[in-house]
Design an enzyme around this catalytic site. Structure first.
Site, PDB file in Angstrom:
ATOM      1  N   ASN A  11      -6.889  17.018   9.117  1.00  0.00           N
ATOM      2  CA  ASN A  11      -8.365  16.289   9.768  1.00  0.00           C
ATOM      3  C   ASN A  11      -7.877  16.334  11.275  1.00  0.00           C
ATOM      4  O   ASN A  11      -6.657  15.442  11.357  1.00  0.00           O
ATOM      5  CB  ASN A  11      -8.610  15.462   8.843  1.00  0.00           C
ATOM      6  N   GLY A  41      -3.415  15.587   3.439  1.00  0.00           N
ATOM      7  CA  GLY A  41      -2.535  15.716   3.139  1.00  0.00           C
ATOM      8  C   GLY A  41      -1.114  16.246   4.795  1.00  0.00           C
ATOM      9  O   GLY A  41      -0.238  15.918   4.049  1.00  0.00           O
ATOM     10  N   LEU A 226      -0.920  -1.259  -4.993  1.00  0.00           N
ATOM     11  CA  LEU A 226      -2.177  -2.277  -5.162  1.00  0.00           C
ATOM     12  C   LEU A 226      -1.659  -3.162  -4.144  1.00  0.00           C
ATOM     13  O   LEU A 226      -1.976  -4.592  -3.913  1.00  0.00           O
ATOM     14  CB  LEU A 226      -1.561  -3.472  -6.406  1.00  0.00           C
ATOM     15  N   GLY A 230       1.968  -5.370  -3.490  1.00  0.00           N
ATOM     16  CA  GLY A 230       2.962  -3.898  -3.748  1.00  0.00           C
ATOM     17  C   GLY A 230       2.084  -3.101  -5.133  1.00  0.00           C
ATOM     18  O   GLY A 230       1.404  -2.329  -4.698  1.00  0.00           O
ATOM     19  N   ASP A 251      -3.697  -2.773  10.408  1.00  0.00           N
ATOM     20  CA  ASP A 251      -4.471  -1.789  10.016  1.00  0.00           C
ATOM     21  C   ASP A 251      -3.499  -1.258   8.983  1.00  0.00           C
ATOM     22  O   ASP A 251      -2.821  -0.352   8.494  1.00  0.00           O
ATOM     23  CB  ASP A 251      -4.497  -1.073  11.312  1.00  0.00           C
ATOM     24  N   ASP A 257      -0.452   6.354   2.375  1.00  0.00           N
ATOM     25  CA  ASP A 257      -0.207   8.009   2.104  1.00  0.00           C
ATOM     26  C   ASP A 257       1.530   7.687   2.836  1.00  0.00           C
ATOM     27  O   ASP A 257       2.504   8.539   2.919  1.00  0.00           O
ATOM     28  CB  ASP A 257      -1.029   9.304   3.477  1.00  0.00           C
ATOM     29  N   GLY A 292      -3.446   2.613  13.218  1.00  0.00           N
ATOM     30  CA  GLY A 292      -3.493   3.980  13.062  1.00  0.00           C
ATOM     31  C   GLY A 292      -3.099   4.791  11.588  1.00  0.00           C
ATOM     32  O   GLY A 292      -2.853   3.464  10.897  1.00  0.00           O
TER      33      GLY A 292
HETATM   34  P1  ADP Z   1      -4.435   2.897  -0.092  1.00  0.00           P
HETATM   35  O1  ADP Z   1      -4.248   3.209   1.410  1.00  0.00           O
HETATM   36  O2  ADP Z   1      -4.399   4.460  -1.268  1.00  0.00           O
HETATM   37  O3  ADP Z   1      -5.732   2.240  -0.449  1.00  0.00           O
HETATM   38  P2  ADP Z   1      -2.735   0.815  -0.653  1.00  0.00           P
HETATM   39  O4  ADP Z   1      -3.203  -0.304   0.153  1.00  0.00           O
HETATM   40  O5  ADP Z   1      -2.641   0.212  -2.146  1.00  0.00           O
HETATM   41  O6  ADP Z   1      -3.319   1.635  -0.559  1.00  0.00           O
HETATM   42  O7  ADP Z   1      -0.525   0.449  -0.126  1.00  0.00           O
HETATM   43  C1  ADP Z   1       0.254   1.965  -0.582  1.00  0.00           C
HETATM   44  C2  ADP Z   1       0.935   0.554  -0.888  1.00  0.00           C
HETATM   45  O8  ADP Z   1       1.187   0.088   1.043  1.00  0.00           O
HETATM   46  C3  ADP Z   1       1.435  -0.628  -1.888  1.00  0.00           C
HETATM   47  O9  ADP Z   1       1.774  -0.157  -3.000  1.00  0.00           O
HETATM   48  C4  ADP Z   1       2.009  -1.742  -1.066  1.00  0.00           C
HETATM   49  O10 ADP Z   1       3.054  -1.455  -1.103  1.00  0.00           O
HETATM   50  C5  ADP Z   1       2.135  -1.310   0.448  1.00  0.00           C
HETATM   51  N1  ADP Z   1       0.654  -1.992   1.027  1.00  0.00           N
HETATM   52  C6  ADP Z   1      -0.361  -2.163   1.820  1.00  0.00           C
HETATM   53  N2  ADP Z   1      -1.171  -3.291   1.969  1.00  0.00           N
HETATM   54  C7  ADP Z   1      -0.139  -4.361   2.258  1.00  0.00           C
HETATM   55  C8  ADP Z   1       0.360  -5.222   3.147  1.00  0.00           C
HETATM   56  N3  ADP Z   1      -0.793  -5.769   3.786  1.00  0.00           N
HETATM   57  N4  ADP Z   1       1.293  -6.096   2.409  1.00  0.00           N
HETATM   58  C9  ADP Z   1       2.473  -5.170   2.107  1.00  0.00           C
HETATM   59  N5  ADP Z   1       2.639  -4.025   1.470  1.00  0.00           N
HETATM   60  C10 ADP Z   1       1.538  -3.177   1.520  1.00  0.00           C
END
Ligand code: ADP
Length: 316
Positions: A11, A41, A226, A230, A251, A257, A292
């Site tokens: 996209n 993707g 999560l 993590g 952000d 991804d 971004g």
């Molecule tokens: P999505 O963007 O698909 O919702 P997540 O928010 O779960 O996915 O983020 C993917 C991974 O990135 C998490 O499993 C974590 O390891 C890392 N991550 C995301 N946000 C944070 C944060 N605020 N601090 C530390 N690690 C993060």
């Protein structure tokens, strides 16, 4: 190292920052238009390539300026773009994004060429896969194509990783064909809820329990990300929690991804699952510390410097 083939969406993200989100019928003046490469993707392909993966992208863009830009971006990032078709009959997929100064946003997606990715593209992806190579997919292309690619990739002896995002209903049987299923907490709940209707799947919100329940649907590995907490993964050895890396997060766009791209590189290098998931956590954390989707994707040096994560010492 095994090859990584990403079959999925590309996209262009068109972003305008506005003082407040417009109401229906209202026009609001914003700042200049930013156009950035996106699509799950392409984001995952670029994430994996920046971390040293040998990556090819299969997908569709329109025969227009946006499409040319997206292909150029893949090339710049070391992704083999020769499998991205320029479709004369559909425009390049676009996400129109308003971001309010306070951080709230409003997004409309026009899938364009992503919606006409078809069975021939699934075959083209599978043709690039040998035994042990990785097929990585998401759900921003038609699910029927994902199903087709899964069948073809299995015949090729490839490892199949599905990031079931955005959440949607999947045909029974698809999950059982996967080597790895990756979902965030919201998507894990949605998948489990769908299956609960069909089967008597456990009704529980705890991510470890959900991961274990999703494993019973057939994937060899289930990973639930999560956010700041993590991730957990579940395989035939049980459920394992993998701790996050501490970052000043500004952000969260693209964290998932980044995680999937890094995980794919970990699998391609045959790292132990826990090491590959930890690598995903590091990439996800790094991606949240600047703005971004693709601009924030880290390289190997970033992860080594910031978190002491070094793949060269753990390669098998
Ligand atoms: P999505 O963007 O698909 O919702 P997540 O928010 O779960 O996915 O983020 C993917 C991974 O990135 C998490 O499993 C974590 O390891 C890392 N991550 C995301 N946000 C944070 C944060 N605020 N601090 C530390 N690690 C993060």
């Amino acid at each position: 190292m095994a090859r990584i083939v990403v079959l999925g969406s590309l996209n262009v993200d068109l972003v305008v920052t506005v003082p407040r989100l417009p109401r229906p019928g209202e026009t609001v003046l914003g700042d200049g238009l930013r156009s950035c490469p996106g699509g799950k993707g392409a984001n995952q392909a670029v994430a994996a390539a920046r971390l040293g993966g040998q990556v090819a992208m299969i997908g569709r863009v329109g025969d227009d300026g946006f499409g040319a830009g997206l292909i150029e971006n893949l090339d710049r990032n070391g992704v083999d773009s020769s499998g991205v078709d320029r479709d004369p009959a559909a425009p390049t997929g676009a996400a129109l994004i308003f971001v309010e100064a306070g951080g709230q946003n409003m997004i409309a997606v026009a899938p364009g060429a992503n919606a006409v990715v078809g069975a021939s593209d699934a075959q083209r992806a599978a043709a690039r896969l040998g035994p042990g190579d990785l097929l990585v997919m998401q759900l921003e292309i038609p699910v029927a194509v994902v199903e087709r690619a899964v069948q073809a990739a299995r015949q090729a002896g490839a490892f199949i990783l599905l990031n079931a995002a955005p959440a949607q209903r999947l045909e029974p049987g698809l999950l059982s064909q996967l080597d790895a299923l990756v979902v965030n907490e919201r998507e894990a709940n949605a998948l489990a809820a769908n299956e609960r209707e069909a089967n008597a799947l456990v009704d529980h919100d705890d991510p470890s329990t959900i991961a274990a329940a999703l494993l019973t649907l057939g994937p060899k590995i289930v990973i639930v990300t999560l956010g700041p907490s993590g991730s957990v993964f579940c395989d035939d050895t049980g459920v394992h929690r993998v701790e996050p890396f501490a970052v000043k997060s500004i952000d969260a766009t693209g964290a998932g991804d980044a995680f999937v791209g890094a995980l794919a590189v970990g699998f391609a290098r045959r790292l132990p699952i826990e090491t590959a998931v930890r690598f995903g956590n590091a990439a996800g954390a790094a991606a949240t510390s600047s703005v971004g989707a693709q601009a924030a994707l880290p390289g190997l040096d970033d992860l080594r410097r910031r978190f002491g994560v070094d793949l060269s010492s753990s390669e098998q």
